[in-house]
Design a protein around this motif. Structure first.
Motif, short mmCIF file in Angstrom:
data_model
loop_
_atom_site.label_atom_id
_atom_site.label_comp_id
_atom_site.label_asym_id
_atom_site.label_seq_id
_atom_site.Cartn_x
_atom_site.Cartn_y
_atom_site.Cartn_z
N HIS A 54 6.23 82.98 79.44
CA HIS A 54 7.35 82.63 80.32
C HIS A 54 8.53 83.53 79.99
CE1 HIS A 54 10.32 80.11 82.37
NE2 HIS A 54 9.28 79.66 83.05
N SER A 55 9.18 84.05 81.04
CA SER A 55 10.20 85.07 80.85
C SER A 55 11.58 84.51 80.47
CB SER A 55 10.35 85.91 82.13
OG SER A 55 10.74 85.07 83.21
N GLY A 56 11.75 83.23 80.53
CA GLY A 56 13.06 82.68 80.17
C GLY A 56 13.35 81.40 80.92
N SER A 57 14.57 80.90 80.78
CA SER A 57 14.95 79.64 81.40
C SER A 57 15.21 79.82 82.88
CB SER A 57 16.21 79.09 80.72
OG SER A 57 17.27 80.02 80.85
N LEU A 58 15.00 78.74 83.63
CA LEU A 58 15.24 78.71 85.07
C LEU A 58 16.34 77.71 85.35
CD1 LEU A 58 11.53 78.55 86.30
CD2 LEU A 58 13.04 80.50 86.57
N THR A 59 17.11 77.97 86.39
CA THR A 59 18.04 76.96 86.86
C THR A 59 17.25 75.80 87.43
OG1 THR A 59 18.18 77.82 89.11
CG2 THR A 59 19.66 78.81 87.47
N PRO A 60 17.84 74.62 87.52
CA PRO A 60 17.09 73.48 88.09
C PRO A 60 16.54 73.79 89.47
CG PRO A 60 19.08 72.70 87.01
CD PRO A 60 19.15 74.19 86.98
N LEU A 61 17.32 74.45 90.34
CA LEU A 61 16.84 74.79 91.68
C LEU A 61 15.68 75.77 91.61
CD1 LEU A 61 17.02 74.65 94.74
CD2 LEU A 61 18.78 76.43 94.66
N VAL A 351 14.72 82.78 91.79
CA VAL A 351 13.49 82.41 92.50
C VAL A 351 13.82 81.81 93.87
CG1 VAL A 351 11.48 80.90 92.45
CG2 VAL A 351 12.19 82.09 90.37
N ALA A 352 14.77 80.88 93.90
CA ALA A 352 15.11 80.24 95.18
C ALA A 352 15.63 81.25 96.18
CB ALA A 352 16.15 79.15 94.94
N GLY A 353 16.46 82.19 95.73
CA GLY A 353 16.98 83.21 96.64
C GLY A 353 15.89 84.12 97.16
N ALA A 354 14.95 84.51 96.29
CA ALA A 354 13.87 85.38 96.73
C ALA A 354 12.98 84.68 97.75
CB ALA A 354 13.05 85.84 95.52
N VAL A 355 12.67 83.41 97.51
CA VAL A 355 11.84 82.66 98.45
C VAL A 355 12.56 82.50 99.79
CG1 VAL A 355 10.85 80.38 98.92
CG2 VAL A 355 10.48 81.48 96.70
N ALA A 356 13.87 82.26 99.75
CA ALA A 356 14.64 82.18 101.00
C ALA A 356 14.57 83.49 101.77
CB ALA A 356 16.10 81.82 100.69
#
Length: 401
Positions: A54-61, A351-356
């Motif tokens: 795993h590359s690091g922490s993710l924001t909750p979203l 991640v959320a921005g890329a999926v959007a």
């Protein structure tokens, strides 16, 4: 001269006219392109790969979106795509045989289509995107053309064997490749320019193409079986099968993706490579069930709609009719938006921005396809492939002779 030889030399019959097309396959392709767009955009920022850390922490979203993509999209779109490709090849061969070309003539058209798809795939990888699927489908058409005439009762066993064997080989190969290509944590990343990137894409394309053939052969055979039974052309006659497939396939895919989702979101740390291997394989093999379930769900929606086609359904079906063009347009968008020598948008969004962004790119292709439909045009990629496969269109009077 024997009849089969004469039939094989008869002119190839062109593709199915737009007004003759069934709704379910086109609607499924249009919806499938959304899944493909979301996964491709996600992969530019994905926090976890097979066998990697795993590359690091993710924001909750970002964690929520990562989980959703893992459960509902990643590894679920390509099986549906492969099944629809097998379904379409049966329709191509059936149309040729119905026109009097015989099996040899139909097989020649299928293989000619396969050669051109292989070339398209190479050019796609050279110019745009490393994760090409066109070359793999071209190779499948060349290697598996003979199964298009198998009796339907002989297909399930072959498909099942390929689903099991293919998923195992694909998982093993992905872990081997991840180990070979994993970057040195202490090494500084070298800048990548357009020529270097193109060289890398073309270098890995043969390996990825073979891997995708292995992974896609089983779903392809399922699509061939479904086409022989006309499941999507006559969905109202196969309601029980479609309901079982949707009600079982989609939950199986979701449940099978839970372990991989826990790893991808960083909620669970994999204790060993063997466990990581098992998680990834479970995610892959249950993804087949999800792809079939999605296709069945779309077919059920098509039955419910009947002859009613509002603007949304019409646009989605148009996107399905332009599926190859839409797929290539997505790759153009990835080049412009995500590569390090262009906008490098993945460095600025999570991640959320890329999926959007992926959803927005898919919506743009839907708009383009609908505009083309209203103008009475086929997708340019589809038009080129059909012309190369069938030859130039002849006037109606000449075809009647």
């Amino acid at each position: 001269m024997p009849a089969p030889s004469s039939a094989a030399r008869a002119p190839a019959v062109g593709a199915t006219g737009i007004t003759e097309r069934s709704l379910a396959p086109d609607l499924a392709r249009g919806a499938m392109l959304l899944v493909i767009a979301v996964v491709h955009a996600y992969l530019f920022v994905a926090p976890y790969y097979a066998g990697g850390a795993h590359s690091g922490s993710l924001t909750p979203l970002d964690a929520v979106v990562t989980g959703a993509v893992t459960l509902f999209a990643e590894g679920r779109g390509y099986p549906m795509f492969a099944a629809l490709f097998g379904y379409g090849l049966v329709m191509v061969a059936t149309r040729q045989e119905a026109a009097g070309r015989g099996w040899r003539g139909a097989r020649a058209v299928v293989r000619r289509r396969g050669w051109w798809l292989l070339l398209f795939g190479f050019l796609h990888a050279l110019l745009l995107y490393s994760g090409d699927i066109l070359g793999a489908y071209g190779l499948i058409a060349l290697l598996f053309a003979g199964v298009l005439r198998l009796a339907p009762d002989r297909l399930p066993v072959r498909a099942g064997a390929w689903l099991v064997l293919g998923s195992l080989l694909y998982t093993a190969a992905m872990f081997a490749l991840t180990g070979l290509t994993a970057p040195d944590p202490g090494a500084e990343a070298a800048p990548i320019g357009p020529l270097t990137d193109a060289f890398i894409r073309v270098s890995v394309w043969p390996v990825l193409t073979v891997l995708l053939v292995i992974a896609s052969a089983g779903p392809f055979l399922v699509g061939v079986w479904a086409a022989r039974r006309k499941v999507l052309e006559r969905p109202e006659r196969n309601l029980a099968l479609l309901r079982r497939t949707a009600l079982v396939g989609i939950p199986v895919a979701v449940l099978g993706g839970v372990p991989q989702m826990l790893v991808a979101t960083g909620l669970v740390e994999v204790p060993s490579s063997a466990v990581a291997w098992a998680f990834f394989h479970l995610h892959t093999v249950t993804g087949y069930a999800g792809g079939f379930g999605y296709a069945a769900l779309v077919a059920l929606v098509a039955v419910r709609l009947g002859g009613r086609r509002g603007p949304v359904v019409t646009a989605l079906a148009a996107c399905g009719q332009w599926s190859m063009t839409g797929y290539l347009l997505q790759s153009v968008a990835w080049v412009v938006l995500f590569l390090p020598y262009t906008l490098s948008l993945n460095s600025h969004v999570g991640v959320a921005g890329a999926v959007a962004v992926g959803v927005a790119v898919w919506l743009a292709t839907v708009v383009v396809a609908e505009a083309g439909r209203r103008a009475g045009r086929r997708g340019p990629a589809e038009t080129l492939l059909r012309r190369l496969t069938y030859g130039p269109r002849r006037p109606v009077a000449e075809r009647a002779r």
